[in-house]
Design an enzyme around this catalytic site. Sequence first.
Site, short mmCIF file in Angstrom:
data_model
loop_
_atom_site.label_atom_id
_atom_site.label_comp_id
_atom_site.label_asym_id
_atom_site.label_seq_id
_atom_site.Cartn_x
_atom_site.Cartn_y
_atom_site.Cartn_z
N GLU A 162 26.94 19.99 -76.33
CA GLU A 162 27.65 19.93 -75.06
C GLU A 162 26.88 20.63 -73.94
O GLU A 162 27.16 21.78 -73.60
CB GLU A 162 29.05 20.54 -75.19
CG GLU A 162 29.99 19.71 -76.04
CD GLU A 162 31.41 20.27 -76.06
OE1 GLU A 162 31.63 21.41 -75.60
OE2 GLU A 162 32.32 19.56 -76.55
N GLU A 254 33.10 14.19 -80.76
CA GLU A 254 34.01 15.33 -80.87
C GLU A 254 35.23 15.10 -80.00
O GLU A 254 35.12 14.77 -78.82
CB GLU A 254 33.31 16.63 -80.45
CG GLU A 254 34.17 17.88 -80.66
CD GLU A 254 33.42 19.16 -80.29
OE1 GLU A 254 32.23 19.27 -80.67
OE2 GLU A 254 34.02 20.03 -79.65
#
Length: 328
Positions: A162, A254
């Site tokens: 991320e 995710e």
Amino acid sequence: MATVLGLFAVNTARGEAIGAAAGARTPVGTYGKVRVCGTQLCSAAGKPVQLRGMSTHGTQWYPHCLVNRAMDAFAYDWKASVLRISTYAREGGYEKNPKKFTDLASQLVDRASARGMYVIVDWHTLNPGDPNADIANAKAFFKEIAKRHKRKSNVLYEIANEPNHVNWSTIKSYAEKVIPVIRALDRDSVILVPTPGWSTLGLADGSNEQAIVDDPVRATNIMYTFHFYAPKAGEPFLKALDRASSRLPVFVTEWGTTSWTGYGNDFPMSQRYTDLMKKKKIGWTNWSISDNAREFSVFNKGVCSGRTFAGTRVLKPAGAWVRNQIRG
């Protein structure tokens, strides 16, 4: 950790026998080596496929949730087709002991492979937000993983988790440095590239997917990642996923039914996402395989210290809900 690694080693032959016995009934046996075709993930035969499964939490914290019985539950009870293995770059993970966490990731690849599942090897960067801060370790990690598993037909590589507070050009530059390291050993497996704003296609930092559409990574057989946590990822995020997945190959590596903090299930919004992903055959892995007190941990607290992982009695409400989505 020695005890946990011992558990992996003791049952290797058993796991391989189970995987072999399942044969073509397994996801890998059915779809073969997946590849990107247009905006879709496709089987070896060129048919669009949707992989659905689970992401581990950090392997430095929850290896006891990934023992053989747990893997059996995900493969045969949940009927998951993919497992995401999250090796943290920092936070007590790879940086602290590269060999230990490379070996653990590799053993989990073997464990999932023996059960006929696909595997996403995730380099779990989070802090700092610029993945270039850990690029030397990323290259070393993926070089070793690709070296060990290049002959497998079921391994995908997620080169960063991320990125945040960095723009698309920074992420693209990182990707174009790491991808060749993998390609030097594994020429044709799918590689997953992160997107801005904590892998939200830029939505979380006020932008959108247009920068990626206008300036894609110069590589083949790649997909772009999208992450969401349902209570905080409302209509604009859902529309962005719908819009972007019609222009780019996207994999949701995710997501959670709760907020990213781990609390507050929003099953109606989660259902809207899973319906969209099913309709458009967007693959996904849910966060997370763990047994802490947070609601996004699929197992009830303390389950991973026991011997039973199958069925719904060991699951939190989110775990039972996601299990149904995977099976359905």
